[in-house]
Design a protein around this motif. Structure first.
Motif, mmCIF file in Angstrom:
data_model
loop_
_atom_site.group_PDB
_atom_site.id
_atom_site.type_symbol
_atom_site.label_atom_id
_atom_site.label_comp_id
_atom_site.label_asym_id
_atom_site.label_seq_id
_atom_site.Cartn_x
_atom_site.Cartn_y
_atom_site.Cartn_z
ATOM 1 N N GLN A 1 -23.524 -9.092 37.151
ATOM 2 C CA GLN A 1 -23.696 -8.339 35.910
ATOM 3 C C GLN A 1 -22.670 -8.819 34.900
ATOM 4 N N THR A 2 -23.139 -9.081 33.708
ATOM 5 C CA THR A 2 -22.286 -9.627 32.668
ATOM 6 C C THR A 2 -21.269 -8.596 32.179
ATOM 7 N N THR A 3 -20.116 -9.078 31.752
ATOM 8 C CA THR A 3 -19.121 -8.209 31.115
ATOM 9 C C THR A 3 -18.842 -8.702 29.706
ATOM 10 N N LEU A 4 -18.309 -7.807 28.911
ATOM 11 C CA LEU A 4 -17.877 -8.153 27.559
ATOM 12 C C LEU A 4 -16.364 -8.287 27.570
ATOM 13 N N PRO A 5 -15.839 -9.511 27.503
ATOM 14 C CA PRO A 5 -14.387 -9.658 27.342
ATOM 15 C C PRO A 5 -14.036 -9.473 25.872
ATOM 16 N N TYR A 6 -13.113 -8.566 25.587
ATOM 17 C CA TYR A 6 -12.742 -8.275 24.200
ATOM 18 C C TYR A 6 -11.248 -8.510 24.042
ATOM 19 N N PHE A 7 -10.903 -9.557 23.294
ATOM 20 C CA PHE A 7 -9.508 -9.881 23.015
ATOM 21 C C PHE A 7 -9.122 -9.214 21.699
ATOM 22 N N VAL A 8 -8.067 -8.381 21.735
ATOM 23 C CA VAL A 8 -7.749 -7.566 20.566
ATOM 24 C C VAL A 8 -6.243 -7.407 20.422
ATOM 25 N N ASN A 9 -5.791 -7.355 19.195
ATOM 26 C CA ASN A 9 -4.384 -7.092 18.908
ATOM 27 C C ASN A 9 -3.991 -5.737 19.482
ATOM 28 N N ARG A 10 -2.891 -5.708 20.222
ATOM 29 C CA ARG A 10 -2.513 -4.489 20.930
ATOM 30 C C ARG A 10 -2.024 -3.371 19.997
ATOM 31 N N ASN A 11 -1.823 -3.670 18.723
ATOM 32 C CA ASN A 11 -1.298 -2.667 17.799
ATOM 33 C C ASN A 11 -2.389 -1.957 17.010
ATOM 34 N N VAL A 12 -3.653 -2.171 17.388
ATOM 35 C CA VAL A 12 -4.744 -1.508 16.670
ATOM 36 C C VAL A 12 -5.540 -0.652 17.652
ATOM 37 N N ARG A 13 -6.419 0.179 17.119
ATOM 38 C CA ARG A 13 -7.313 0.976 17.950
ATOM 39 C C ARG A 13 -8.740 0.522 17.718
ATOM 40 N N ALA A 14 -9.367 0.015 18.794
ATOM 41 C CA ALA A 14 -10.759 -0.400 18.728
ATOM 42 C C ALA A 14 -11.608 0.598 19.514
ATOM 43 N N PHE A 15 -12.682 0.144 20.145
ATOM 44 C CA PHE A 15 -13.565 1.077 20.842
ATOM 45 C C PHE A 15 -12.903 1.613 22.107
ATOM 46 N N SER A 16 -13.297 2.810 22.495
ATOM 47 C CA SER A 16 -12.740 3.453 23.676
ATOM 48 C C SER A 16 -13.209 2.740 24.929
ATOM 49 N N GLN A 17 -12.292 2.505 25.855
ATOM 50 C CA GLN A 17 -12.649 1.838 27.103
ATOM 51 C C GLN A 17 -13.468 2.740 28.014
ATOM 52 N N GLU A 18 -13.583 4.000 27.663
ATOM 53 C CA GLU A 18 -14.411 4.917 28.438
ATOM 54 C C GLU A 18 -15.883 4.838 28.038
ATOM 55 N N ASN A 19 -16.182 4.191 26.914
ATOM 56 C CA ASN A 19 -17.565 4.041 26.481
ATOM 57 C C ASN A 19 -18.315 3.104 27.426
ATOM 58 N N ARG A 20 -19.565 3.421 27.703
ATOM 59 C CA ARG A 20 -20.415 2.552 28.509
ATOM 60 C C ARG A 20 -21.325 1.781 27.561
ATOM 61 N N LEU A 21 -21.262 0.469 27.627
ATOM 62 C CA LEU A 21 -21.988 -0.379 26.697
ATOM 63 C C LEU A 21 -23.272 -0.904 27.329
ATOM 64 N N VAL A 22 -24.322 -0.951 26.538
ATOM 65 C CA VAL A 22 -25.567 -1.579 26.971
ATOM 66 C C VAL A 22 -25.600 -3.016 26.480
ATOM 67 N N THR A 23 -25.282 -3.204 25.206
ATOM 68 C CA THR A 23 -25.143 -4.537 24.630
ATOM 69 C C THR A 23 -23.740 -4.670 24.050
ATOM 70 N N SER A 24 -23.367 -5.877 23.708
ATOM 71 C CA SER A 24 -22.010 -6.097 23.195
ATOM 72 C C SER A 24 -21.773 -5.373 21.879
ATOM 73 N N THR A 25 -22.821 -5.239 21.052
ATOM 74 C CA THR A 25 -22.638 -4.579 19.757
ATOM 75 C C THR A 25 -22.541 -3.063 19.877
ATOM 76 N N ASP A 26 -22.783 -2.524 21.069
ATOM 77 C CA ASP A 26 -22.586 -1.083 21.270
ATOM 78 C C ASP A 26 -21.113 -0.708 21.216
ATOM 79 N N ARG A 27 -20.239 -1.697 21.156
ATOM 80 C CA ARG A 27 -18.811 -1.396 20.977
ATOM 81 C C ARG A 27 -18.573 -0.657 19.669
ATOM 82 N N PHE A 28 -19.503 -0.751 18.742
ATOM 83 C CA PHE A 28 -19.339 -0.113 17.434
ATOM 84 C C PHE A 28 -19.825 1.328 17.409
#
Length: 583
Positions: A539-566
């Motif tokens: 099963q594919t995963t979405l690797p997300y490289f992000v600056n540690r000083n910002v807040r992006a999507f919650s890691q508790e969210n379950r994604l269906v596609t990569s754009t569901d991060r939004f």
């Protein structure tokens, strides 16, 4: 009379003078007795004085320390509104029209700029987007959608049923090809007297709600534009939007297609205005440039860099998140191939393949054994798959070779596509294991382009295909395993045909009872395991490289596609402030 007053005044003045003199003398005596007289005793009590002064000093210091502790205890660093966020994406941006996305960059922009009727929620299931409610009749062939109130386009015009009907009609137009046409085959839409949109299906579909994950177009802007001219319209470069952001400006970098798109927060977004003031998409043409941008800090994050780059971009300012998505990589057997049409051979190959060895080196990806994910369905027991037994597999293959001489003279043609994931590596590993089982195999790797789709996928010009497919939010796999999809225009990559499976899949899709539906999928999985039209790899995963000083999507969210991060884009933030909590 005057003489009497003068005489009385002199007496009063004399009394005041005598009283003042007495007070003065008494004061001097008191000071002499109680202060000057005791000075000589200071040396006898100096220790007590020092102790007293020290105690007062300690109390003062403790008070200061307590005040400092109090401030720091209830002072919290938190994210606030403002700031900008930049994502590095892969692929050119040719249009902002969401119906024609073809690259990761365009898909990312589509999610940021356009809201959909339904949308994947935090749990990875289909929820509500622009729709206030979506419900079906008892048989699942009529679905009714009611829009939220006071929806607005970015230009202030209301989002109405007219926009929905226009979008549906445009997607279904035979004059254009869109990414959503397959979701609306045989579907009619009309507005009822209650101001709702009613979708009527030619056959029941318990999962139609997920088909409404469609970006809506503004009819007041595009209503008079012919479908075949949509790509040429100015809307493709200056769209009116309904999503979290609007287009502010674009900047071309060089002449090859690299581009930066600057977005501004949309105050009319139905989920409220995002915390971020702006969002930028930097569309790169290759992974090396994305890697360098992340490493150098010129972008905030990227979702398009494979995990294998982790060591190259590793730094104290970059985090890598791994989120599973509903995509899977399978080894698809062409069940009409001269070499693999025999189920017994497919079973023997599965028995002989060591999946643990094949999966060695995966970085965060999950093993995948079935065409349906556990997160997609409840109350189901997945059937067991025979464990690897190389000796038995070899013996069975030798028997089959004796019955089919082509297995001795011909090699199994393994096909996959180029890329920076594991497809080519898995293809070569499978070929090696097949040869160890006594079967010849060759591997061919192609660019994932139109030629590949026309010359390889459509005619099924392979014996074994290593390929990634989207599994969606629901367990509906008709597209991949129903006989009608075993055609040039279908997605049945195994050419798998089984009338019992056809009935099971159609019955499951049309059944509105979750328990009965699960029973149908249970039986389908048993058939799938026995017939071996495919083998699950990972099963594919979405690797997300992000600056540690910002807040992006919650890691508790379950994604269906990569754009569901939004899904929670309104909460993303880069700017911080300090606030005091109420104790």
């Amino acid at each position: 009379m005057n003489k009497i007053f003068k005489k009385s005044g002199r007496k009063i003045a004399k009394k005041i003078s005598l009283f003042s003199k007495k007070v003065n003398e008494d004061g001097r005596e008191h000071i002499k007795e109680n202060l000057i007289g005791h000075i000589s005793h200071i040396k006898n009590v100096r220790l007590y004085i020092v102790e007293w002064l020290l105690m007062v000093s300690v109390v003062i210091l403790l008070s200061i320390a307590q005040a400092y502790w109090y401030l720091n205890t209830f002072a919290v660093e938190t994210y606030t509104s403002g700031g900008t966020y930049t994502e590095a994406t892969l692929g050119k941006i040719n249009s902002f029209n969401p119906l024609f996305t073809s690259t990761s960059s365009e898909e990312t922009l589509s999610r940021l700029l356009f809201a959909t009727l339904s949308a994947t929620d935090y749990s990875g299931h289909t929820g509500l987007g622009l729709a206030e409610s979506i419900h079906a009749n008892d048989t699942g062939d009529v679905w009714t959608v009611k829009l939220r109130k006071n929806l607005k386009w970015s230009d202030g015009e209301p989002i109405t049923n007219k926009d929905i009907l226009y979008t549906i009609k445009t997607i279904q137009s035979p004059r254009i090809k869109t990414n959503f046409a397959s979701k609306l085959v045989g579907v009619t839409a009309a507005e009822n007297e209650q101001g709702e949109i009613v979708f009527t299906l030619t056959s029941p579909n318990a999962f139609f709600e997920s088909s409404l994950d469609l970006p809506i177009l503004p009819s007041h802007v595009l209503g008079d534009v012919a479908p075949e001219l949509l790509l040429e319209n100015k809307f493709s470069s200056r769209p009116v939007t309904s999503g979290a952001f609007t287009v502010n400006a674009t900047q071309n970098i060089g002449n090859e297609g690299e581009k930066i798109v600057y977005l501004t927060a949309n105050p009319k977004y139905y989920k409220n205005k995002p915390l971020l003031d702006s969002f930028s998409i930097h569309a790169f043409l290759n992974l090396t440039d994305i890697k360098n941008a992340v490493k150098n800090g010129t972008v905030t994050a990227t979702a398009d860099l494979p995990s294998k780059f982790a060591t190259e971009v590793s730094s104290s300012n970059v985090n890598e998140y791994q989120s599973s998505v509903n995509y899977g990589v399978f080894a698809f057997f062409n069940t009409e191939s001269n070499l693999l049409k025999d189920k017994a051979l497919r079973q023997a190959i599965r028995l002989g393949l060591n999946l643990n060895n094949l999966r060695t080196g995966l970085s965060g990806e999950l093993p995948l054994d079935y065409p349906i994910l556990e997160s997609q369905i409840e109350s189901i027991t997945f059937p067991s798959i025979p464990k690897t037994d190389v000796t038995t597999a070899k013996a069975e293959i030798e028997k089959l070779k004796a019955a089919n001489s082509a297995l001795t003279t011909e090699k199994i043609k393994i096909i996959t596509i180029k890329g920076d994931n594991y497809l080519e590596e898995f293809a070569n590993r499978i070929a090696s294991q097949l040869e160890s089982l006594g079967l010849g195999a060759t591997v061919s790797v192609y660019d994932s382009n139109q030629d590949f789709r026309l010359n390889i996928l459509r005619p099924r010009a392979y014996d074994l295909l290593i390929y990634e497919i989207g599994l969606g939010p629901d367990p509906d796999v008709i597209a991949y395993y129903h006989s009608l999809e075993a055609s040039e225009n279908g997605h049945n990559l195994s050419n798998y045909k089984n009338s019992v499976v056809n009935d099971l899949l159609l019955s499951a899709r049309s059944n509105m009872d979750a328990g009965l539906r699960a029973a149908k999928y249970q039986k389908f999985l048993e058939r799938w395991v026995d017939d071996v039209p495919a083998i699950g790899l990972y099963q594919t995963t979405l690797p997300y490289f992000v600056n540690r000083n910002v807040r992006a999507f919650s890691q508790e969210n379950r994604l269906v596609t990569s754009t569901d991060r939004f899904v929670d884009i309104e909460n993303w933030a880069t700017k911080k402030t300090v606030k005091n909590r109420t104790p």
